[in-house]
Design an enzyme around this catalytic site. Structure first.
Site, mmCIF file in Angstrom:
data_model
loop_
_atom_site.group_PDB
_atom_site.id
_atom_site.type_symbol
_atom_site.label_atom_id
_atom_site.label_comp_id
_atom_site.label_asym_id
_atom_site.label_seq_id
_atom_site.Cartn_x
_atom_site.Cartn_y
_atom_site.Cartn_z
ATOM 1 N N LYS A 1 13.267 38.102 5.135
ATOM 2 C CA LYS A 1 14.343 37.934 6.118
ATOM 3 C C LYS A 1 15.306 39.122 6.052
ATOM 4 O O LYS A 1 15.719 39.669 7.069
ATOM 5 C CB LYS A 1 15.096 36.611 5.888
ATOM 6 C CG LYS A 1 14.297 35.410 6.361
ATOM 7 C CD LYS A 1 14.866 34.068 5.935
ATOM 8 C CE LYS A 1 13.874 32.967 6.326
ATOM 9 N NZ LYS A 1 14.262 31.623 5.895
ATOM 10 N N GLN B 1 18.842 29.012 2.558
ATOM 11 C CA GLN B 1 17.405 28.866 2.366
ATOM 12 C C GLN B 1 17.093 27.492 1.766
ATOM 13 O O GLN B 1 17.714 27.071 0.779
ATOM 14 C CB GLN B 1 16.887 29.992 1.447
ATOM 15 C CG GLN B 1 15.390 30.006 1.256
ATOM 16 C CD GLN B 1 14.609 30.318 2.536
ATOM 17 O OE1 GLN B 1 15.115 30.955 3.448
ATOM 18 N NE2 GLN B 1 13.379 29.849 2.598
ATOM 19 N N ASP C 1 19.736 28.745 12.087
ATOM 20 C CA ASP C 1 18.548 27.915 11.858
ATOM 21 C C ASP C 1 18.484 26.755 12.857
ATOM 22 O O ASP C 1 17.455 26.083 12.957
ATOM 23 C CB ASP C 1 18.606 27.318 10.444
ATOM 24 C CG ASP C 1 17.647 27.985 9.472
ATOM 25 O OD1 ASP C 1 16.637 28.542 9.936
ATOM 26 O OD2 ASP C 1 17.912 27.920 8.264
#
Ligand code: GUN
Length: 299
Positions: free
Chosen positions: A54, A98, A121
């Site tokens: 990422k 995460q 997200d």
């Protein structure tokens, strides 16, 4: 007949190119460089690999990346405080925590603290509500990637029957809503669905997101259908003893003999998730500042 392989890796690479172009437009128009903040807790090796990728791709597209690493035994309150700090930081456009978090930490409570306007997200209740109501907001990445690949394969999706196999919060439910937004007729099928093979056979677009290796067989697929395989299952390698192999939720060989197009695993939906995350970061930056989202990010 052999289906086309839907090359998610190549599509994701193209999408990252569009993100880089959008970043460069923000640079020239507003002298602005978006920033993605990634929070990594503990030392799960898979999470470290994901986060490294990422960060790498964030920088490759010309954005700033900040990483916050926390010890696995960080207190819940301290982790929530870190999210609060990132919410308050005007230079941070996107926040990604995460997952999964180490045992003992409540990820729902951490996610609930993320400012929905920085929720790249698309996991907060507000983002889910905005999606469900059809309002502008940040959409979950993997389901968005599924829609992009289906559109690339089929063109206009309006009126197509999309069967989403799986009803998870992360993929199945939001995917169903996103395909509905494309004017598909959507069916959500799951473990209690009666005559699952028959329901799947009625799909023009079949999205498999159940986490069961090779569950969808060739004879579950309508000839010519577009098959999007979201599954990433680690199984014992059938030919190499002691080795593992990644496989999807779809029997790939069986599907290739019947479908019009199939996403492989790996190299299908997987690479789309990060590309959509980067796209969301630019979108978040634009929305928060009242700028138009660059055209190169629409699909
Ligand atoms: N862990 C595995 N995939 C993801 C993802 O897309 N987002 C977050 N936050 N955690 C993940």
């Amino acid at each position: 007949m052999t289906a086309a392989i839907i090359d998610g890796k190549a599509f994701a690479s193209g999408l990252r190119g569009h993100v880089a172009q959008a970043v460069s437009e923000l640079n020239s128009s507003f002298d602005y460089q978006p920033t993605l903040a990634v929070v990594l807790v503990g030392d799960d090796p898979a999470s470290h690999v994901y986060v490294r990728n990422k960060i790498k791709f964030t920088r490759e597209t010309g954005m700033q990346s900040v990483e916050h690493r926390c010890d696995a035994n960080i207190a819940q309150g301290d982790l929530e405080m870190l999210v609060g700090t990132l919410n308050a930081d005007p230079n941070v456009d996107g926040i990604l925590v995460q997952l999964p978090l180490p045992e003992g930490l409540d990820s729902d409570r951490v996610i609930a603290k993320i400012n929905p306007d920085k929720d790249v997200d698309g996991l907060t209740e507000v983002s889910a509500g905005r999606l469900s109501l059809g309002k502008t907001g940040l959409r979950p990445c993997t389901p968005t990637g599924c829609v992009m690949l289906a559109k690339d394969a089929l063109g206009n999706l309006s009126g197509k029957h999309c069967v989403v196999l799986g009803r998870s919060i992360l993929v199945g439910k939001p995917a169903a809503l996103l395909f509905l937004e494309q004017n598909c007729t959507v069916t959500i099928a799951h473990s209690r669905t009666q005559d699952l093979p028959e329901v799947c056979r009625s799909a023009d677009i079949l999205v498999a997101a159940v986490g069961r290796p090779d569950m969808v067989k060739g004879d579950w697929i309508k000839p010519g259908a577009c098959v999007i395989d979201v599954g990433i299952n680690r199984i014992a390698h059938p030919e190499k003893p002691g080795k593992m192999k990644l496989t999807g939720d779809v029997d790939y060989k069986g599907a290739m003999a019947v479908a019009g197009g199939v996403t492989p695993v790996p190299g299908g939906v997987g690479p789309m998730t990060i590309a959509c995350l980067l796209r969301n970061t630019v979108i978040a930056a634009c929305h928060r500042r009242g700028w138009d989202v660059p055209d190169c990010l629409s699909f």
